[in-house]
Design a protein around this motif. Sequence first.
Motif, short mmCIF file in Angstrom:
data_model
loop_
_atom_site.label_atom_id
_atom_site.label_comp_id
_atom_site.label_asym_id
_atom_site.label_seq_id
_atom_site.Cartn_x
_atom_site.Cartn_y
_atom_site.Cartn_z
N GLU A 253 15.64 -8.22 9.67
CA GLU A 253 16.81 -8.29 10.46
C GLU A 253 17.02 -6.76 11.10
N ALA A 254 17.55 -6.58 12.97
CA ALA A 254 17.42 -5.64 13.24
C ALA A 254 18.38 -4.51 12.32
N PRO A 255 18.36 -3.25 11.90
CA PRO A 255 19.25 -2.00 12.72
C PRO A 255 20.38 -2.03 12.83
N GLU A 256 21.41 -1.61 12.99
CA GLU A 256 22.57 -1.35 14.37
C GLU A 256 21.64 -0.21 15.10
N HIS A 257 20.76 0.72 14.02
CA HIS A 257 20.38 1.13 15.07
C HIS A 257 19.25 1.34 15.60
N ILE A 258 18.04 1.91 16.82
CA ILE A 258 16.68 2.17 16.60
C ILE A 258 15.95 3.33 15.33
N ILE A 259 17.22 4.05 15.39
CA ILE A 259 16.70 6.01 14.60
C ILE A 259 17.32 5.25 13.09
N GLY A 260 16.15 4.95 12.72
CA GLY A 260 17.11 4.79 10.88
C GLY A 260 17.06 5.64 9.73
N LYS A 261 18.41 5.34 9.32
CA LYS A 261 19.12 6.71 8.37
C LYS A 261 18.94 6.10 7.09
N ASN B 279 0.84 -0.85 0.04
CA ASN B 279 -0.58 0.02 -0.26
C ASN B 279 0.77 1.04 0.07
N ALA B 280 2.46 0.68 0.09
CA ALA B 280 3.30 1.92 0.16
C ALA B 280 3.57 1.98 -1.62
N SER B 281 3.20 3.17 -1.96
CA SER B 281 4.21 2.45 -3.98
C SER B 281 6.15 2.70 -3.59
N GLN B 282 6.12 3.69 -2.30
CA GLN B 282 7.74 3.67 -2.86
C GLN B 282 8.89 2.98 -1.95
N LEU B 283 7.97 2.03 -0.70
CA LEU B 283 8.82 0.84 0.13
C LEU B 283 8.92 0.39 0.24
N GLY B 284 10.01 -0.76 -0.87
CA GLY B 284 10.15 -2.35 -0.56
C GLY B 284 10.23 -2.92 0.21
N GLY B 285 10.35 -4.53 -0.52
CA GLY B 285 10.46 -5.80 0.70
C GLY B 285 11.63 -5.31 0.99
N ILE B 286 11.66 -5.97 2.70
CA ILE B 286 12.77 -5.99 3.49
C ILE B 286 13.68 -7.17 3.68
N SER C 93 13.78 -1.22 11.47
CA SER C 93 13.41 -0.34 13.07
C SER C 93 11.86 -0.15 13.55
N GLY C 94 11.39 -0.25 12.83
CA GLY C 94 9.82 0.32 12.49
C GLY C 94 8.96 -1.90 12.25
N THR C 95 9.59 -1.99 11.56
CA THR C 95 8.89 -3.36 12.01
C THR C 95 9.76 -3.85 13.01
N ILE C 96 10.62 -4.09 13.00
CA ILE C 96 10.70 -5.35 14.54
C ILE C 96 10.84 -4.55 15.67
N TYR C 97 11.03 -3.16 15.96
CA TYR C 97 11.01 -2.95 17.26
C TYR C 97 9.55 -2.38 17.15
N THR D 222 15.64 4.39 4.10
CA THR D 222 14.09 3.94 3.96
C THR D 222 14.40 2.25 4.65
N VAL D 223 15.55 2.03 4.44
CA VAL D 223 15.27 0.50 4.75
C VAL D 223 15.90 0.39 5.79
N GLU D 224 16.71 0.96 6.37
CA GLU D 224 16.81 0.95 7.96
C GLU D 224 15.49 1.20 8.59
N CYS D 225 15.02 2.26 8.27
CA CYS D 225 13.75 2.46 9.04
C CYS D 225 12.05 2.06 8.74
#
Length: 255
Positions: A174-182, A164-171, A190-194, A184-187
Motif C-alpha cells: 500500500e502506498a504511504p501518505e508521502h513519497i519520502i518515508g519517515k 537479503n536484508a536482515s533488518q527489513l521485514g515484510g510489508i 514508498s520504494g516498492t510502489i513508486y 522503515t515501513v514507509e520507506c
Amino acid sequence: MILAIDIGNTNIVIGCMDGKKCVFIERLSTVRTKTELEYAIDIKNVLDIYHIKRADLEGGIISSVVPQITTIVKLAVEKILKKEPLIVGAGIKTGLNIRIDNPAQLGSDLVVDSVAAIAEYPVPLLVFDMGTANTVCVIDKNKNYIGGMIYPGIGVSLDSLTANASQLGGISLEAPEHIIGKNTVECMKSGTIYSAAAAIDGIIDRLAEELDGDVTVVATGGLAGKIVPHCRREIRLDEDLLLKGLAVIYQKNQR
C-alpha cells in the motif's frame, strides 16, 4: 456462458464470460500438489458462490504457464462440465500474428492478453501484465505482436529484498501518505510502489520512441491496481483482460 481459467505461477484466475460480459473474476492460489478432485472442488465452490450451474456453461477454455498442473486443472474442469475444455496452445486458432524469433516460445498468457487488447483497444499497443513476473506485450500499428519485455514482479522483488536484508521485514503493498518515508515501513512501501510506477512510465517512454508515436497502454494482472494509479502516463486498467481474451479465442475455435 463459458468458464475461463488462466493458470499463473502464483494465482489461478477463474471467471465466467457471457459474450463480452465478465460475470465474475476470482483468484485461487496455484498449488502444484493438489489433485484434480481438489481443484474440481475449488472451482465448483466458486461457481456455487455465484449461483452458476453446469447447465449454464456451454464450455470452457484454459491458458497456463504452469505445465505441471495444466492437465490436472483440465481434468478438474472436465469433472464439472462433463466435456473437454480448450487449452490455449498448439493447434488453437488465436488470430494473432506473432513476429518474434520463435513464436512457439510465446507464453499463452501473453497470447491471450494480446488477443484481448487488439479486440478492445486502438493500436499500436503496450500491454503490461503484473504478476509473479511483469510482462510487456508490444503490438504494432498493423496488429502484429512484435516482441516484449519480462522483468521481476513486485512480489518477487520485495521477497528478495526482505530475504537479503536482515533488518527489513515484510510489508503490505500500500502506498504511504508521502513519497519520502519517515520510518522503515514507509520507506519500503514508498520504494516498492513508486519504483514500480516509475519503471512503467520509463518503459512506456522508451517503447513509444521505438514505435515512432503515440501508443495505447493497457495494464492488467493481480497487482496492476496497486501500481497504475501512481503512474504519470495514461494507462487503461483492465482487470478482466485475460478473461476477455479467452472468450475471443474460444469463439474463434467454435465450428
